[in-house]
Design a protein around this motif. Structure first.
Motif, PDB file in Angstrom:
ATOM      1  N   SER A 177      -4.004  -0.669  -6.026  1.00 53.54           N
ATOM      2  CA  SER A 177      -2.839  -1.352  -5.481  1.00 53.54           C
ATOM      3  C   SER A 177      -2.325  -2.376  -6.484  1.00 53.54           C
ATOM      4  O   SER A 177      -3.077  -3.247  -6.925  1.00 53.54           O
ATOM      5  CB  SER A 177      -3.209  -2.056  -4.167  1.00 53.54           C
ATOM      6  OG  SER A 177      -2.118  -2.771  -3.681  1.00 53.54           O
ATOM      7  N   GLU A 180       0.830  -1.208   0.000  1.00 55.14           N
ATOM      8  CA  GLU A 180       0.000   0.000   0.000  1.00 55.14           C
ATOM      9  C   GLU A 180       0.861   1.254   0.000  1.00 55.14           C
ATOM     10  O   GLU A 180       0.579   2.222  -0.722  1.00 55.14           O
ATOM     11  CB  GLU A 180      -0.923  -0.010   1.220  1.00 55.14           C
ATOM     12  CG  GLU A 180      -1.965  -1.116   1.201  1.00 55.14           C
ATOM     13  CD  GLU A 180      -2.785  -1.139   2.472  1.00 55.14           C
ATOM     14  OE1 GLU A 180      -2.543  -0.265   3.348  1.00 55.14           O
ATOM     15  OE2 GLU A 180      -3.652  -2.015   2.606  1.00 55.14           O
ATOM     16  N   VAL A 181       1.912   1.254   0.807  1.00 55.95           N
ATOM     17  CA  VAL A 181       2.801   2.417   0.874  1.00 55.95           C
ATOM     18  C   VAL A 181       3.500   2.621  -0.463  1.00 55.95           C
ATOM     19  O   VAL A 181       3.632   3.745  -0.958  1.00 55.95           O
ATOM     20  CB  VAL A 181       3.835   2.251   2.005  1.00 55.95           C
ATOM     21  CG1 VAL A 181       4.876   3.367   1.951  1.00 55.95           C
ATOM     22  CG2 VAL A 181       3.146   2.240   3.364  1.00 55.95           C
ATOM     23  N   ARG A 238       2.399   1.763  -3.389  1.00 54.83           N
ATOM     24  CA  ARG A 238       1.401   2.293  -4.325  1.00 54.83           C
ATOM     25  C   ARG A 238       1.222   3.794  -4.117  1.00 54.83           C
ATOM     26  O   ARG A 238       1.167   4.569  -5.081  1.00 54.83           O
ATOM     27  CB  ARG A 238       0.068   1.575  -4.126  1.00 54.83           C
ATOM     28  CG  ARG A 238      -1.082   2.179  -4.935  1.00 54.83           C
ATOM     29  CD  ARG A 238      -2.406   1.530  -4.579  1.00 54.83           C
ATOM     30  NE  ARG A 238      -2.729   1.685  -3.179  1.00 54.83           N
ATOM     31  CZ  ARG A 238      -3.269   2.785  -2.643  1.00 54.83           C
ATOM     32  NH1 ARG A 238      -3.510   3.829  -3.407  1.00 54.83           N
ATOM     33  NH2 ARG A 238      -3.551   2.844  -1.359  1.00 54.83           N
ATOM     34  N   GLN A 239       1.107   4.184  -2.847  1.00 49.97           N
ATOM     35  CA  GLN A 239       0.904   5.598  -2.542  1.00 49.97           C
ATOM     36  C   GLN A 239       2.089   6.430  -3.008  1.00 49.97           C
ATOM     37  O   GLN A 239       1.924   7.557  -3.501  1.00 49.97           O
ATOM     38  CB  GLN A 239       0.670   5.778  -1.047  1.00 49.97           C
ATOM     39  CG  GLN A 239      -0.635   5.173  -0.552  1.00 49.97           C
ATOM     40  CD  GLN A 239      -0.724   5.129   0.961  1.00 49.97           C
ATOM     41  OE1 GLN A 239       0.218   5.521   1.660  1.00 49.97           O
ATOM     42  NE2 GLN A 239      -1.843   4.645   1.481  1.00 49.97           N
ATOM     43  N   ARG A 240       3.289   5.897  -2.863  1.00 53.73           N
ATOM     44  CA  ARG A 240       4.466   6.648  -3.280  1.00 53.73           C
ATOM     45  C   ARG A 240       4.576   6.725  -4.794  1.00 53.73           C
ATOM     46  O   ARG A 240       5.170   7.659  -5.338  1.00 53.73           O
ATOM     47  CB  ARG A 240       5.725   6.013  -2.687  1.00 53.73           C
ATOM     48  CG  ARG A 240       5.806   6.177  -1.178  1.00 53.73           C
ATOM     49  CD  ARG A 240       7.065   5.557  -0.595  1.00 53.73           C
ATOM     50  NE  ARG A 240       7.150   5.809   0.839  1.00 53.73           N
ATOM     51  CZ  ARG A 240       8.144   5.381   1.616  1.00 53.73           C
ATOM     52  NH1 ARG A 240       9.129   4.663   1.077  1.00 53.73           N
ATOM     53  NH2 ARG A 240       8.154   5.652   2.902  1.00 53.73           N
ATOM     54  N   GLY A 285       1.916   7.019  -6.557  1.00 55.24           N
ATOM     55  CA  GLY A 285       0.807   7.858  -6.963  1.00 55.24           C
ATOM     56  C   GLY A 285      -0.251   7.105  -7.732  1.00 55.24           C
ATOM     57  O   GLY A 285      -1.042   7.699  -8.470  1.00 55.24           O
ATOM     58  N   GLU A 286      -0.292   5.777  -7.557  1.00 59.82           N
ATOM     59  CA  GLU A 286      -1.264   4.954  -8.267  1.00 59.82           C
ATOM     60  C   GLU A 286      -2.530   4.820  -7.436  1.00 59.82           C
ATOM     61  O   GLU A 286      -2.485   4.735  -6.209  1.00 59.82           O
ATOM     62  CB  GLU A 286      -0.679   3.577  -8.572  1.00 59.82           C
ATOM     63  CG  GLU A 286       0.551   3.635  -9.469  1.00 59.82           C
ATOM     64  CD  GLU A 286       1.113   2.245  -9.751  1.00 59.82           C
ATOM     65  OE1 GLU A 286       0.493   1.269  -9.286  1.00 59.82           O
ATOM     66  OE2 GLU A 286       2.144   2.153 -10.429  1.00 59.82           O
ATOM     67  N   GLU A 287      -3.664   4.735  -8.106  1.00 58.52           N
ATOM     68  CA  GLU A 287      -4.931   4.622  -7.402  1.00 58.52           C
ATOM     69  C   GLU A 287      -5.202   3.182  -6.977  1.00 58.52           C
ATOM     70  O   GLU A 287      -5.777   2.936  -5.920  1.00 58.52           O
ATOM     71  CB  GLU A 287      -6.081   5.121  -8.293  1.00 58.52           C
ATOM     72  CG  GLU A 287      -6.001   6.616  -8.600  1.00 58.52           C
ATOM     73  CD  GLU A 287      -7.172   7.080  -9.436  1.00 58.52           C
ATOM     74  OE1 GLU A 287      -8.028   6.229  -9.782  1.00 58.52           O
ATOM     75  OE2 GLU A 287      -7.246   8.293  -9.738  1.00 58.52           O
TER      76      GLU A 287
END
Length: 345
Positions: free
Chosen positions: A241, A230-231, A233-235, A237-239
């Protein structure tokens, strides 16, 4: 293959009551200078050997010691009876996630100048929480405050002669114990750290496992790995996972620390292990011990232990007769000690 090669990173979990010497132990193991200050600050990255991650009162330090990569996780005294149940659950979840997938050893800091009832209770709690092997196979007693011993007195002799309660703790941990406190300076200190890590590796080898593991640690590792993705993905910038296979090893490693700090709600049966949430006052014997040790600190070390012995006899026998008996015991013990010392000169 050497022991250090078989364990490229050693994970240690430091436990102990408040004031037991955990901060000093972390500093000694990793050669740090300002561990106590670091423990009060949140660090988002792990840059260099003195970087620390802090969450829910637990701290994680990474560095090199005796040619090994070492991770040391220090936890508050969550096993104390006056710890709030909600905080206790968070502390336990935090140190488990910070030392996931499992420590190579638990190090229980035990002051040699205090009763061992609290530490005995801590071992009981570790057994309830993780199972018997956590104590019998993967715990090492780390004795602290050894400056209270006579200058020529060995720790082994002190345990056998004066502190059978501490000896019982050692027996419960498979006769594994150590101290990092030396009177020889830097080189002796480095040697003590090396010997400690060798004992950790020996305990792991004897256990037949790569490191300690149990259902709680398995749950923590699964949660951490999910959070890593999850982290990452967030880094990115993807919506959505991405599958874990699409996350590079570098991305997973970079997200590891943040993922560990975010897992603080493991399924820990706090109520089952600590049925009473009420604050229990210190025991009568604990209060007597504290008063006696404080009173004897001003005495020369030559007579300190003998005076304490006499005072204990007087208190437990009671009355005028108890006072006379205590004084006699203390005087005789002091005289025997004096004569033995003279013979050795």
């Amino acid at each position: 293959m050497s022991a250090s090669a078989s364990h490229p990173e050693l994970r240690l979990v430091l436990l102990g009551r408040t004031g037991s010497g955990k901060t000093s132990a972390v500093s000694t193991i990793l050669g740090l200078q300002d561990t106590q200050q670091q423990d009060t600050q949140q660090q988002d990255t792990q840059e260099g050997p003195e970087a620390a991650a802090v969450t829910q009162g637990c701290s994680k330090h990474r560095g090199e010691a005796a040619g090994r990569q070492v991770v040391v996780v220090s936890s508050p005294a969550w096993f104390d009876s006056d710890c709030d149940p909600t905080e206790r659950r968070r502390h336990i979840s935090s140190f488990i996630s910070l030392s996931s997938p499992g420590p190579h050893a638990f190090l229980l800091c035990v002051p040699v100048n205090q009763p061992a009832d609290g530490e005995s209770k801590a071992l009981d709690v570790l057994t309830e929480l993780f199972g018997p092997s956590a104590v019998g196979t993967h715990t090492i007693i780390l004795f602290t405050h050894t400056e209270e011993l006579e200058e020529d007195e060995r720790l082994e002799d002190y345990l056998v002669t004066w502190r059978k309660d501490l000896g019982e703790l050692v027996e419960r941990c498979g006769d594994r114990y150590h101290t990092l406190e030396t009177r020889g300076g830097g080189e002796a200190e480095r040697k003590a750290v090396e010997e400690l890590l060798e004992k950790v590796e020996q305990a792991v080898a004897e256990s037949g496992t790569q490191h300690f593991s149990c259902p709680l640690y398995q749950e923590a590792e699964e949660r951490v790995r999910e959070r890593q993705v999850e982290v990452a993905r967030q880094r990115r910038g993807e919506e959505d996972s991405p599958p874990e296979d699409d996350v590079t090893e570098e991305e997973m490693e970079a997200a590891r620390e943040e993922a560990e700090r975010s897992v603080d709600d493991l399924d820990v049966d706090v109520d089952g292990i600590f049925p009473s949430a009420s604050v229990s006052p210190p025991s009568f014997l604990w209060g007597l011990w504290e008063k006696l040790t404080c009173w004897t600190k001003w005495l020369p070390s030559f007579v300190r232990r003998e005076a304490l012995l006499g005072a204990l006899v007087g208190l437990f026998v009671g009355g005028p007769f108890g006072g006379m008996m205590g004084a006699t015991v203390g005087s005789v013990a002091t005289e025997v000690k004096r004569r033995n010392t003279q013979k050795t000169k």
